[in-house]
Design a protein around this motif. Sequence first.
Motif, PDB file in Angstrom:
ATOM      1  N   PHE A  73       0.833  -1.211   0.000  1.00 51.21           N
ATOM      2  CA  PHE A  73       0.000   0.000   0.000  1.00 51.21           C
ATOM      3  C   PHE A  73       0.868   1.262   0.000  1.00 51.21           C
ATOM      4  O   PHE A  73       0.541   2.254  -0.654  1.00 51.21           O
ATOM      5  CB  PHE A  73      -0.942  -0.002   1.211  1.00 51.21           C
ATOM      6  N   GLU A  74       1.991   1.185   0.708  1.00 51.24           N
ATOM      7  CA  GLU A  74       2.932   2.319   0.745  1.00 51.24           C
ATOM      8  C   GLU A  74       3.414   2.636  -0.678  1.00 51.24           C
ATOM      9  O   GLU A  74       3.439   3.799  -1.097  1.00 51.24           O
ATOM     10  CB  GLU A  74       4.121   1.886   1.608  1.00 51.24           C
ATOM     11  N   VAL A  75       3.795   1.586  -1.424  1.00 48.10           N
ATOM     12  CA  VAL A  75       4.251   1.770  -2.809  1.00 48.10           C
ATOM     13  C   VAL A  75       3.104   2.300  -3.671  1.00 48.10           C
ATOM     14  O   VAL A  75       3.274   3.218  -4.465  1.00 48.10           O
ATOM     15  CB  VAL A  75       4.796   0.438  -3.389  1.00 48.10           C
ATOM     16  N   PHE A  76       1.914   1.725  -3.468  1.00 43.37           N
ATOM     17  CA  PHE A  76       0.725   2.152  -4.211  1.00 43.37           C
ATOM     18  C   PHE A  76       0.482   3.651  -4.035  1.00 43.37           C
ATOM     19  O   PHE A  76       0.220   4.372  -4.994  1.00 43.37           O
ATOM     20  CB  PHE A  76      -0.487   1.352  -3.719  1.00 43.37           C
ATOM     21  N   GLU A  77       0.601   4.126  -2.801  1.00 40.85           N
ATOM     22  CA  GLU A  77       0.358   5.553  -2.502  1.00 40.85           C
ATOM     23  C   GLU A  77       1.407   6.456  -3.135  1.00 40.85           C
ATOM     24  O   GLU A  77       1.141   7.614  -3.421  1.00 40.85           O
ATOM     25  CB  GLU A  77       0.330   5.775  -0.984  1.00 40.85           C
ATOM     26  N   LEU A  78       2.611   5.914  -3.336  1.00 41.09           N
ATOM     27  CA  LEU A  78       3.692   6.726  -3.917  1.00 41.09           C
ATOM     28  C   LEU A  78       3.591   6.849  -5.441  1.00 41.09           C
ATOM     29  O   LEU A  78       4.258   7.680  -6.042  1.00 41.09           O
ATOM     30  CB  LEU A  78       5.053   6.099  -3.574  1.00 41.09           C
ATOM     31  N   MET A  79       2.761   6.001  -6.054  1.00 36.56           N
ATOM     32  CA  MET A  79       2.683   6.007  -7.518  1.00 36.56           C
ATOM     33  C   MET A  79       2.273   7.366  -8.060  1.00 36.56           C
ATOM     34  O   MET A  79       1.277   7.926  -7.605  1.00 36.56           O
ATOM     35  CB  MET A  79       1.657   4.979  -7.994  1.00 36.56           C
ATOM     36  N   ARG A 122      -1.804   6.010 -11.529  1.00 35.47           N
ATOM     37  CA  ARG A 122      -2.200   4.606 -11.438  1.00 35.47           C
ATOM     38  C   ARG A 122      -3.138   4.276 -12.580  1.00 35.47           C
ATOM     39  O   ARG A 122      -3.903   5.114 -13.017  1.00 35.47           O
ATOM     40  CB  ARG A 122      -2.938   4.353 -10.118  1.00 35.47           C
ATOM     41  N   ASN A 123      -3.092   3.047 -13.033  1.00 34.57           N
ATOM     42  CA  ASN A 123      -4.097   2.585 -13.998  1.00 34.57           C
ATOM     43  C   ASN A 123      -4.883   1.449 -13.351  1.00 34.57           C
ATOM     44  O   ASN A 123      -4.632   1.084 -12.202  1.00 34.57           O
ATOM     45  CB  ASN A 123      -3.443   2.174 -15.327  1.00 34.57           C
TER      46      ASN A 123
END
Length: 251
Positions: free
Chosen positions: A157-163, A166-167
Amino acid sequence: ADNDAMGRVIKFCAVSKNGDLGYALQVFDTIPHPDAFIYNTTMRGYLQYQLPRNCIHLYSQMLQDSVEPNRFTFPSVIRACCNDNAIEEGKQVHAHVVKFGFEADGFSQNSLIYMYVNFQSLVKARRVFDKMHVRDVVSWTSLITGYSKWGFLDEAFEVFELMPERNSVSWNAMIAGYVQSNQFHEAFTLFDRMQTEKVVLDKFVAASMLSACTGLGALDQGKWIHGYIKRSGIELDSKLATTIIDMYCKC
């Protein structure tokens, strides 16, 4: 020019749908000095025919014959190391990626992230990711999928938030991660946010969310998603159809 003609024959035989890998290999054996294109194409052929070990051997032969690998060489060899669970060879290939100067090549780097994720070496996958100058959606999503797959959802989730952007693939990687770990409420929270951000729902997200509905016994939401699938004309493949039936049976 001889290599060009032979290269085309090998490409047709090794990687096209109606090809014949056996014939491609016979042609390969007649070429006195195969170039990188011919080696790469034959390696892709091995990979397509699910012969990863042969692909790795051919890569060794390529190096012994002093043919320098290029950016199209490494993705196939790295994928072969994954499929063959060849951890030591994979590490050596990583060293070659650096040695031959492909540390800035997105193709090779994304393949390495994919490989380390498969080997459950998330620290190494993260190290490759952190060193990348340019990260694309594939790099981000591979890392999210890796963390999710092995149960490190906070890191995912941490990586997801840094994107930066997003697609639907990255949204689904995160949602599917939550569903697989039975964290259905988190999946719903993310799904709601996805709709707020007007991301189009595809069949993969739909399948993940239907599984979340099944896990929570949330029939109303499940019906809503089923309705959405019909309205949007999302393709009903067998996996999605099974997930829908499963939801109605279990809710």
